[in-house]
Scaffold this active site. Structure first.
Site, short mmCIF file in Angstrom:
data_model
loop_
_atom_site.label_atom_id
_atom_site.label_comp_id
_atom_site.label_asym_id
_atom_site.label_seq_id
_atom_site.Cartn_x
_atom_site.Cartn_y
_atom_site.Cartn_z
N GLY A 1 0.83 -1.08 -0.08
CA GLY A 1 0.02 0.01 -0.02
C GLY A 1 0.79 1.37 0.12
O GLY A 1 0.54 2.18 -0.85
N GLU B 1 -6.09 -4.15 0.36
CA GLU B 1 -5.72 -5.62 0.65
C GLU B 1 -7.04 -6.44 -0.12
O GLU B 1 -6.73 -7.35 -1.14
CB GLU B 1 -5.71 -6.05 1.95
CG GLU B 1 -4.55 -5.57 2.59
CD GLU B 1 -4.50 -5.09 4.12
OE1 GLU B 1 -3.58 -4.62 4.79
OE2 GLU B 1 -5.73 -5.49 4.53
#
Length: 216
Positions: free
Chosen positions: A119, A183
């Site tokens: 991320g 995710e």
């Protein structure tokens, strides 16, 4: 449960599910909107090839995986778990796939692809692996929220997910905890890439089925 100073919010599981579904649908809409726009980092690497440079970013990722000698996948924490799902599907398709960190994973080399997810795009272990892969002549495909990150700078193809990073706690991009939305998107993107490759292969579901694990 730990104590907190904020006023608790009563939210049923059904309401939570609806909120998560709405967030995921929003991310997918944004990805579809930008599907035909190449990321600024897509062709910023010596590992890039001209024959796919004009394709949408996700299709560039699929093309790189399809043409890879071997595919390596790596992510830390939940991002890594999400990518393991993609690794399994690519194996079902017949690709030579390795999860980085497993004792049977060989050395990466030219002609290979490293598929990574972070991320922040700054996870130390993931960035180091991308550096090694690029130095070895392999191509790097990065899934991240940060197009200006060290990871994106190393990637031949960068898929930018417009989701919150795990330390973004202001709930402006996601109501979910930490990097959950990112995710979840990694899983969906992996399945979309697999689905495209599968349909292009001409293989049937029955053709893929014998590759499913039978040592259970």
């Amino acid at each position: 449960m730990p104590s907190c100073t904020d006023t608790p919010v009563t939210l049923t599981v059904t309401e939570s599910l609806a909120a998560i579904a709405a967030e995921n649908a929003g991310i997918v809409r944004q990805l579809l909107t930008t599907a035909t726009t190449n990321s600024a980092n897509t062709t910023n690497s010596a590992n890039s090839t001209d024959d796919t440079a004009d394709l949408p970013t996700l299709d560039q990722a699929a093309a790189a995986l399809r043409g890879a000698r071997r595919v390596f996948v790596l992510g830390a924490g939940r991002s890594g778990l999400a990518l393991r799902m993609t690794a399994m599907r690519l194996m079902h398709l017949g690709l030579d796939v390795h999860v980085v960190g497993e004792v049977t994973t060989p050395a990466i080399a030219a002609g290979d692809v490293l598929l990574v997810a972070s991320g922040s795009g700054a996870t130390a272990a993931v960035v180091r692996a991308a550096e090694t892969a690029a130095a070895s002549g392999a191509r790097v495909i990065a899934i991240t929220t940060a197009p200006d990150s060290p990871l994106a700078a190393l990637a031949a193809v960068t898929v930018v997910v417009p989701a919150a990073q795990k330390q973004d706690h202001d709930e402006l991009r996601s109501l979910q905890y930490s990097g959950a939305l990112f995710e979840q998107t990694v899983v969906v993107l992996g399945d979309a890439i697999f689905h495209s490759l599968w349909k292009a292969s001409g293989a049937t579901a029955d053709d893929l089925w014998p590759r499913h694990a039978n040592l259970e």
